[in-house]
Design a protein around this motif. Structure first.
Motif, PDB file in Angstrom:
ATOM      1  N   ILE A   1       0.818  -1.220   0.000  1.00 40.17           N
ATOM      2  CA  ILE A   1       0.000   0.000   0.000  1.00 40.17           C
ATOM      3  C   ILE A   1       0.846   1.262   0.000  1.00 40.17           C
ATOM      4  CG2 ILE A   1      -1.842  -1.203   1.214  1.00 40.17           C
ATOM      5  CD1 ILE A   1      -1.062   0.250   3.746  1.00 40.17           C
ATOM      6  N   GLY A   2       2.176   1.127   0.045  1.00 40.98           N
ATOM      7  CA  GLY A   2       3.040   2.295  -0.076  1.00 40.98           C
ATOM      8  C   GLY A   2       3.764   2.710   1.172  1.00 40.98           C
ATOM      9  N   LEU A   3       3.693   1.949   2.245  1.00 40.71           N
ATOM     10  CA  LEU A   3       4.419   2.306   3.461  1.00 40.71           C
ATOM     11  C   LEU A   3       5.905   1.987   3.306  1.00 40.71           C
ATOM     12  CD1 LEU A   3       2.048   1.064   6.311  1.00 40.71           C
ATOM     13  CD2 LEU A   3       2.138   3.300   5.224  1.00 40.71           C
ATOM     14  N   ARG A   4       6.742   2.742   3.997  1.00 40.58           N
ATOM     15  CA  ARG A   4       8.161   2.451   4.036  1.00 40.58           C
ATOM     16  C   ARG A   4       8.406   1.236   4.930  1.00 40.58           C
ATOM     17  NH1 ARG A   4      10.952   6.990   2.168  1.00 40.58           N
ATOM     18  NH2 ARG A   4       9.584   7.988   0.638  1.00 40.58           N
ATOM     19  N   PRO A   5       9.567   0.593   4.830  1.00 40.51           N
ATOM     20  CA  PRO A   5       9.816  -0.613   5.635  1.00 40.51           C
ATOM     21  C   PRO A   5       9.633  -0.391   7.130  1.00 40.51           C
ATOM     22  CG  PRO A   5      11.443  -0.448   3.898  1.00 40.51           C
ATOM     23  CD  PRO A   5      10.640   0.816   3.840  1.00 40.51           C
ATOM     24  N   VAL A   6      10.086   0.748   7.657  1.00 39.14           N
ATOM     25  CA  VAL A   6       9.934   0.989   9.089  1.00 39.14           C
ATOM     26  C   VAL A   6       8.463   1.095   9.457  1.00 39.14           C
ATOM     27  CG1 VAL A   6      10.457   2.581  10.962  1.00 39.14           C
ATOM     28  CG2 VAL A   6      12.192   2.083   9.246  1.00 39.14           C
TER      29      VAL A   6
ATOM     30  N   ASP B   1      -6.562   3.972  -4.024  1.00 38.14           N
ATOM     31  CA  ASP B   1      -6.756   2.637  -4.564  1.00 38.14           C
ATOM     32  C   ASP B   1      -6.397   1.548  -3.564  1.00 38.14           C
ATOM     33  OD1 ASP B   1      -4.101   3.195  -4.531  1.00 38.14           O
ATOM     34  OD2 ASP B   1      -3.708   2.705  -6.621  1.00 38.14           O
ATOM     35  N   ALA B   2      -5.691   1.896  -2.494  1.00 37.88           N
ATOM     36  CA  ALA B   2      -5.415   0.943  -1.424  1.00 37.88           C
ATOM     37  C   ALA B   2      -6.258   1.221  -0.191  1.00 37.88           C
ATOM     38  CB  ALA B   2      -3.927   0.974  -1.052  1.00 37.88           C
ATOM     39  N   ALA B   3      -6.561   2.496   0.063  1.00 34.42           N
ATOM     40  CA  ALA B   3      -7.307   2.851   1.276  1.00 34.42           C
ATOM     41  C   ALA B   3      -8.703   2.265   1.255  1.00 34.42           C
ATOM     42  CB  ALA B   3      -7.367   4.368   1.431  1.00 34.42           C
ATOM     43  N   TRP B   4      -9.374   2.298   0.097  1.00 29.79           N
ATOM     44  CA  TRP B   4     -10.751   1.815   0.073  1.00 29.79           C
ATOM     45  C   TRP B   4     -10.807   0.308   0.293  1.00 29.79           C
ATOM     46  CZ3 TRP B   4     -13.169  -1.878  -2.815  1.00 29.79           C
ATOM     47  CH2 TRP B   4     -12.500  -2.343  -3.947  1.00 29.79           C
TER      48      TRP B   4
ATOM     49  N   TRP C   1     -10.118  -4.332  13.094  1.00 26.99           N
ATOM     50  CA  TRP C   1      -8.924  -3.667  13.595  1.00 26.99           C
ATOM     51  C   TRP C   1      -7.750  -3.721  12.615  1.00 26.99           C
ATOM     52  CZ3 TRP C   1      -8.955  -0.726  17.873  1.00 26.99           C
ATOM     53  CH2 TRP C   1     -10.011  -0.891  18.768  1.00 26.99           C
ATOM     54  N   ILE C   2      -7.874  -4.477  11.547  1.00 24.88           N
ATOM     55  CA  ILE C   2      -6.763  -4.553  10.584  1.00 24.88           C
ATOM     56  C   ILE C   2      -6.504  -3.201   9.925  1.00 24.88           C
ATOM     57  CG2 ILE C   2      -6.077  -5.558   8.368  1.00 24.88           C
ATOM     58  CD1 ILE C   2      -7.142  -8.192   9.278  1.00 24.88           C
ATOM     59  N   PRO C   3      -7.497  -2.499   9.363  1.00 22.48           N
ATOM     60  CA  PRO C   3      -7.198  -1.168   8.811  1.00 22.48           C
ATOM     61  C   PRO C   3      -6.755  -0.176   9.869  1.00 22.48           C
ATOM     62  CG  PRO C   3      -9.563  -1.575   8.814  1.00 22.48           C
ATOM     63  CD  PRO C   3      -8.911  -2.875   9.144  1.00 22.48           C
ATOM     64  N   VAL C   4      -7.108  -0.393  11.133  1.00 19.40           N
ATOM     65  CA  VAL C   4      -6.651   0.507  12.190  1.00 19.40           C
ATOM     66  C   VAL C   4      -5.138   0.408  12.332  1.00 19.40           C
ATOM     67  CG1 VAL C   4      -6.794   1.012  14.649  1.00 19.40           C
ATOM     68  CG2 VAL C   4      -8.855   0.393  13.382  1.00 19.40           C
ATOM     69  N   ALA C   5      -4.595  -0.805  12.283  1.00 19.69           N
ATOM     70  CA  ALA C   5      -3.148  -0.979  12.400  1.00 19.69           C
ATOM     71  C   ALA C   5      -2.418  -0.260  11.276  1.00 19.69           C
ATOM     72  CB  ALA C   5      -2.806  -2.468  12.404  1.00 19.69           C
ATOM     73  N   PHE C   6      -2.898  -0.375  10.053  1.00 23.80           N
ATOM     74  CA  PHE C   6      -2.219   0.264   8.929  1.00 23.80           C
ATOM     75  C   PHE C   6      -2.476   1.761   8.895  1.00 23.80           C
ATOM     76  CE2 PHE C   6      -2.583  -4.173   7.674  1.00 23.80           C
ATOM     77  CZ  PHE C   6      -1.308  -4.430   7.207  1.00 23.80           C
ATOM     78  N   GLY C   7      -3.658   2.187   9.301  1.00 24.39           N
ATOM     79  CA  GLY C   7      -3.930   3.618   9.326  1.00 24.39           C
ATOM     80  C   GLY C   7      -3.083   4.348  10.343  1.00 24.39           C
TER      81      GLY C   7
ATOM     82  N   THR D   1       4.713   8.367  -0.779  1.00 24.36           N
ATOM     83  CA  THR D   1       5.729   8.164  -1.792  1.00 24.36           C
ATOM     84  C   THR D   1       5.415   8.932  -3.077  1.00 24.36           C
ATOM     85  OG1 THR D   1       4.556   6.181  -2.510  1.00 24.36           O
ATOM     86  CG2 THR D   1       6.316   5.892  -0.887  1.00 24.36           C
ATOM     87  N   GLY D   2       4.164   9.256  -3.296  1.00 23.83           N
ATOM     88  CA  GLY D   2       3.832  10.000  -4.499  1.00 23.83           C
ATOM     89  C   GLY D   2       4.257  11.457  -4.433  1.00 23.83           C
TER      90      GLY D   2
END
Length: 473
Positions: A211-216, A399-402, A432-438, A447-448
């Motif tokens: 979804i575009g997050l950096r490794p950290v 395109d990943a958030a939805w 709770w899965i989208p909560v962790a990534f959000g 990155t854009g």
């Protein structure tokens, strides 16, 4: 012929009448002709450089280091994710809560039978696994360990067949743990569940990168996955760990497909993830497939990659149709049977005539009488969802958030279809899965907005040549 020089600077000047040699110093006219040499590209083509180079003793200093190789960085990140996931899984496993529920017995029984155990031996071993987990947790059940084992061992002969078929129609979790049972015995059921729980952390890191997050930030998302209720249920002897693993794999395939990256592999990952999700927990598989299909069709007109969105919708719809066809052909328990199981207390009472009307009333009571007051009593819960929504909207591409948001809503949908207050936290763990990534995305940089500058590849060797220092003119 003898040549004498009156000045030191005249040394090396050819004698009168001698024919000048190109490249042998300045000619009498003061011009300079360098020695003939092949172009550099021709020399490299005709004369390949050896490895390591014999011409430059320091050639290996410019060789690519291990950390500069993409496969090495990916392997190192996966190894770190595995170590982090193992530690956090053990932390959640070693808590005071029981690591099993009554459903554990049925999953363990099927897994032991898939591994080749006889029915009586599988019943006994499954009872020992379940009762051992009960006795280690808090609060402990009434009676002794021996009483619990005796009750669980004879349970398959007393429980209604309709209730048992609900678990036999979910072969995904038992099949995934059966190889561990074959290798290590009855304890392989716990080992297989642990492997699936750690794999959830690795899948969280890979989904974060997709979804575009950096490794950290992806590692932060993994840590939050284990610290939130998702980590608790991923460490229980239940189907939640493989369910969330398949769900995140399907989401990663959908995101990669919508972004046009590794289209064939992404489509296969999406299809396999959804298919396995339907085999592990059909309610979650059907809900996610329907959400992705409907969401991709509605949002295709707003994105340039319309074909990619339609491809996601097509794959999700195909898996959904296939699951419904298989369930109908094999006469597997469906949503009507699940509702009857809920309202008849596991088929101990006669079937109710209006299960859908009762579902509507029970779902309303669940949201107004349990979920709403719980959020008001603990404001950290709605705060976490609000901050996570802000992170997904502001720091993650749409395109990943939805897709993540749709997966979270399936948790609420599944909990509403099973309006049982005691099971609400487990059934809604997916929310709770989208909560962790959000929350992890709040610390990330889009990155854009700041594209990475291209890095020139290091040369495979250093070609050292003697420069021509002869002065011209």
């Amino acid at each position: 012929m003898t040549q004498s020089y009156s000045r030191p600077e005249d040394a090396g000047r050819p004698a009168p009448g001698d024919r000048p040699v190109p490249g042998d110093g300045p000619d009498p006219g003061g011009t300079h002709e360098p020695p003939f040499r092949l172009p550099r590209t021709w020399r490299r083509r005709w004369r390949p450089a050896p490895w390591p180079s014999r011409r430059a003793p320091y050639a290996d200093a410019s060789a690519p280091r291990l950390r500069d190789r993409p496969w090495a960085r990916a392997a190192a990140l996966i190894a770190i994710a595995g170590v982090l996931g193992s530690g956090l899984w053990l932390v959640r496993w070693s808590g005071s809560a029981s690591t099993a529920t009554p459903d554990t017995f049925w999953y363990a029984r099927d897994a032991l039978q898939y591994a080749g155990w006889s029915e009586p031996a599988a019943d006994r071993a499954a009872a020992e696994i379940t009762c051992g987990a009960f006795m280690r947790g808090r609060p402990r059940p009434a009676g002794t360990y021996a009483d619990c084992v005796r009750f669980r061992t004879v349970l398959p002969g007393d429980a209604p067949v309709r209730f048992q078929r609900i678990f036999t129609s979910r072969p995904g979790y038992p099949l995934l743990t059966a190889p561990f049972i074959r290798a290590t015995g009855a304890g392989g059921f716990i080992a297989g569940t642990a492997a699936l729980g750690v794999a959830c952390g690795v899948a969280a890191v890979l989904l974060g990168l997709a979804i575009g997050l950096r490794p950290v930030q992806a590692l932060v998302a993994e840590a939050l996955f284990y610290l939130l209720p998702t980590g608790l249920w991923a460490s229980r002897l239940l189907a939640e760990a493989p369910m969330m693993l398949c769900l995140m794999a399907a989401l990663a395939g959908a995101v990669l497909l919508m972004r046009g990256r590794a289209v064939v592999a992404a489509g296969a990952l999406l299809a396999c993830g959804l298919a396995m999700l339907c085999a592990v927990k059909p309610a979650n598989g059907v809900a996610l497939a329907a959400a992705l299909a409907a969401g991709a069709v509605l949002l295709a007109r707003f994105f340039a990659a319309r074909r990619a969105f339609l491809a996601v919708a097509g794959i999700a719809a195909l898996v959904l149709a296939g699951n419904l066809w298989i369930s109908s052909a094999l006469r597997l328990p469906g949503i009507d049977e699940t509702l009857q199981d809920t309202f008849t207390w596991h088929f101990k009472h006669p079937d109710v005539p209006d299960p859908w009307h009762r579902l509507w009333e029970a779902s309303g009571d669940l949201w107004s009488g349990d979920i709403g007051p719980r959020m008001l009593e603990n404001p950290l819960i709605p705060a976490a969802f609000l901050f996570a929504a802000a992170g997904l909207l502001a720091r993650v591409r749409w395109d990943a958030a939805w897709a993540l948001a749709a997966a979270g809503l399936t948790g609420a949908a599944v909990a509403s279809m099973h309006p049982i207050t005691d099971e609400m936290e487990r059934l809604s763990a997916v929310a709770w899965i989208p909560v962790a990534f959000g929350l992890a995305a709040l610390a990330a940089v889009r990155t854009g907005d700041r594209p990475d500058e291209p890095v020139r590849p290091l040369p495979s060797y250093v070609e050292v040549e003697t420069a021509d220092l002869t002065p011209q003119g």
